[in-house]
Design a protein around this motif. Structure first.
Motif, PDB file in Angstrom:
ATOM      1  N   ARG A  11       0.854  -1.319   0.003  1.00  0.00           N
ATOM      2  CA  ARG A  11      -0.004  -0.134  -0.050  1.00  0.00           C
ATOM      3  C   ARG A  11       0.905   1.311  -0.026  1.00  0.00           C
ATOM      4  NH1 ARG A  11      -4.993  -0.388   4.062  1.00  0.00           N
ATOM      5  NH2 ARG A  11      -5.891   1.171   2.518  1.00  0.00           N
TER       6      ARG A  11
ATOM      7  N   LYS B 135      -5.208   3.117  -2.645  1.00  0.00           N
ATOM      8  CA  LYS B 135      -6.240   3.872  -2.023  1.00  0.00           C
ATOM      9  C   LYS B 135      -5.647   4.871  -1.033  1.00  0.00           C
ATOM     10  CE  LYS B 135      -8.680   0.273  -0.594  1.00  0.00           C
ATOM     11  NZ  LYS B 135      -8.169  -0.888  -1.459  1.00  0.00           N
TER      12      LYS B 135
ATOM     13  N   ASP C 224      -2.003  -1.505  -3.944  1.00  0.00           N
ATOM     14  CA  ASP C 224      -3.224  -0.867  -3.478  1.00  0.00           C
ATOM     15  C   ASP C 224      -3.053   0.463  -3.156  1.00  0.00           C
ATOM     16  OD1 ASP C 224      -5.452   0.029  -1.964  1.00  0.00           O
ATOM     17  OD2 ASP C 224      -5.419  -1.520  -0.493  1.00  0.00           O
TER      18      ASP C 224
END
Length: 286
Positions: free
Chosen positions: A5, A50, A48
């Motif tokens: 992430r 986000k 990821d």
């Protein structure tokens, strides 16, 4: 399989570019996770995005709107300014999946999934939307219709990420609309769809137009001849008949259990006609 992430777009690009095996981007995951569970893909790396700053925002500027890559489709319908300016784009995005899926799915992901039947893509193509892409070679901006090149395939190079979808500021007396045909009343994939975007003058004459068809070819079709059928005249019966005929003729569909070639061609013309009427009314035409 590795899952990361990153906190910056540069880190995400670097990780994707440096991956030795297949890599995937996770924004909403409504396509990726389904494909993984079905055994269709098995990436070595999942990035990821986000947590990357700015990708979860809808920004309105003097030039128009920037919709971040991780903005869920549900949020588009909650943005009053975007909904007023581009109702066709918003209504198309809000047709993807169920209410639960709406909280996850994104229009950037819908575009990158490269399905011919994607709901948001014909509306984005009709709107003249652009994709802002970041990659190892820097930034570039392309029309959204240049991203899907075949079912399930895109023109994005290794390491490239769509960071935002860009929509221009609306000209006065403009409107857009999106319609699709599905066998069920909701939560189904378009058998065929149409997006229309147009601008009229003070007399109701169409001065600019874009018409796009979905699920009618391997990729979404931008039908320039259909736009030409509208430009320079009011939305009279002759223009609508010409529009429908051109759209039906432009289709390159397939026969499958969801619809025949003949059916899809017929419905493409019907939907384009209806979407044009709605777009015209939203532009202030009578």
């Amino acid at each position: 399989m590795r899952y990361i992430r990153p906190l910056s777009i540069e880190d995400a690009v670097g990780q994707l570019a440096g991956s030795a095996g297949p890599a995937a981007i996770l924004a909403g995951g409504s396509d990726l996770l389904v494909r993984m569970k079905g055994g269709f893909v098995e990436p070595d790396l999942i990035v990821d995005i986000k947590l990357i700053d700015g990708l979860s925002e809808i920004r309105e500027t003097a030039e128009g709107f920037s919709i971040g890559a991780t903005v869920p489709c549900a949020a588009l319908g909650e943005n009053a300014a975007l909904k007023k300016a581009w109702p066709g784009v918003v209504e198309a995005a809000r047709l993807i999946g169920s209410k639960q899926v709406q909280g996850r799915c994104t229009i950037a992901g819908n575009l990158c999934n490269a399905s011919p039947a994607a709901d948001s893509v014909p509306a984005l193509v009709a709107a003249g939307a652009r994709a802002s892409i970041v990659g190892p070679g820097g930034k570039r901006t392309v029309p959204v219709e240049a991203v899907p090149i075949a079912p399930g395939k895109t023109s994005l190079a290794k390491g490239e990420i769509i960071e935002a979808i860009l929509l221009d500021k609306r000209a006065p007396r403009s409107g857009d609309a999106y319609l699709r045909f599905i066998p069920r009343t909701e939560m189904d994939i378009a058998v065929v769809s149409a997006g229309v975007n147009l601008t009229i003058d003070e007399h109701g004459v169409v001065t600019a137009a874009r018409v796009a068809l979905g699920a009618a070819a391997p990729t979404v079709l931008l039908v320039e001849e259909a736009a030409e059928a509208l430009i320079g005249r009011k939305l009279d019966e002759a223009a609508l008949e010409r529009l429908a005929k051109v759209c039906s003729g432009a289709c390159r569909p397939i026969d499958d259990k969801r619809g025949t070639i003949e059916f899809r061609r017929k419905v493409a013309g019907v939907l384009a006609r209806r979407a044009a009427i709605t777009a015209y009314e939203r532009a202030g035409g009578k």
